[in-house]
Design an enzyme around this catalytic site. Structure first.
Site, short mmCIF file in Angstrom:
data_model
loop_
_atom_site.label_atom_id
_atom_site.label_comp_id
_atom_site.label_asym_id
_atom_site.label_seq_id
_atom_site.Cartn_x
_atom_site.Cartn_y
_atom_site.Cartn_z
N ASP A 11 -96.99 -62.22 -37.63
CA ASP A 11 -97.96 -61.70 -36.63
C ASP A 11 -99.23 -61.78 -37.30
OD1 ASP A 11 -98.85 -61.21 -34.05
OD2 ASP A 11 -98.31 -59.41 -33.92
N GLY A 12 -100.29 -61.72 -36.50
CA GLY A 12 -101.70 -61.57 -36.92
C GLY A 12 -102.24 -60.51 -36.15
N GLU A 20 -102.73 -65.33 -37.85
CA GLU A 20 -101.58 -65.59 -37.48
C GLU A 20 -101.01 -66.81 -38.29
OE1 GLU A 20 -99.46 -64.89 -34.97
OE2 GLU A 20 -100.86 -63.51 -33.62
N ASP A 68 -95.41 -65.53 -32.30
CA ASP A 68 -95.95 -65.03 -30.84
C ASP A 68 -97.33 -66.18 -30.67
OD1 ASP A 68 -97.90 -63.55 -32.30
OD2 ASP A 68 -97.27 -61.75 -31.48
N ASP A 75 -96.07 -56.85 -36.06
CA ASP A 75 -97.30 -56.48 -35.56
C ASP A 75 -97.72 -55.01 -36.30
OD1 ASP A 75 -99.52 -56.48 -33.39
OD2 ASP A 75 -98.52 -54.61 -33.03
#
Length: 155
Positions: A16-17, A54, A76, A140
């Site tokens: 995640d970013g 990301e 995501d 996250d």
């Protein structure tokens, strides 16, 4: 566990970013599981975008592997997934131009991803962000830890 069993195992990766402002201070996070082993990675940059973070999460995850592996990569980001599975071949064929002849954004990172993904057998899994997937939620948290680390280094 025999060597044969190890070669059949899949590395589960969630990436995640995060970005505070876009562009702004960004972070990336990675959760990796291989059998009973778990590894977490995070980092960040001062002036970046969410899409770059990301992408950087996937880059850092793949660079951390010591050898080619079968991977289930949970992201995501449709931008990252579609970029690698649908759009990249066209970009390369057009000399890193989009379908409307504009330069591809983040070409430097796409080139790294192209090289890294070619080394592994990857099953791409899109997960809805912030929807309760435990691996995505942890990635996250790690991405936000990356943001906090960058901000902390400013003080």
């Amino acid at each position: 566990m025999s060597q044969t069993d190890k070669t059949k195992q899949v590395v589960e990766i969630w990436t995640d970013g995060a970005c505070k402002g876009n562009p702004g201070v960004g972070g990336w996070g990675v959760l990796m599981r291989y059998g009973k082993n778990k590894k977490e990675l995070f980092g960040g940059e001062l002036e970046t975008t969410n899409n770059r973070m990301e992408m950087m999460a996937v880059i850092q995850a793949l660079q951390s592997l010591k050898r080619p592996m079968p991977i289930r990569l949970h992201v995501d980001s449709q931008y990252v997934k579609k970029g690698l599975t649908e759009w990249m071949s066209g970009w390369i064929a057009r000399g890193w131009k989009t379908a409307d002849k504009k330069p591809v954004k983040n070409q430097d990172l796409w080139e790294q991803l192209n090289l890294l993904t070619a080394q592994h057998q990857i099953q791409w899994i899109w997960v809805k962000g912030h929807a309760g997937d435990p691996g995505n939620e942890r990635a996250d948290e790690l991405a936000n830890k990356g943001v906090e680390q960058v901000i902390g280094n400013l003080i």
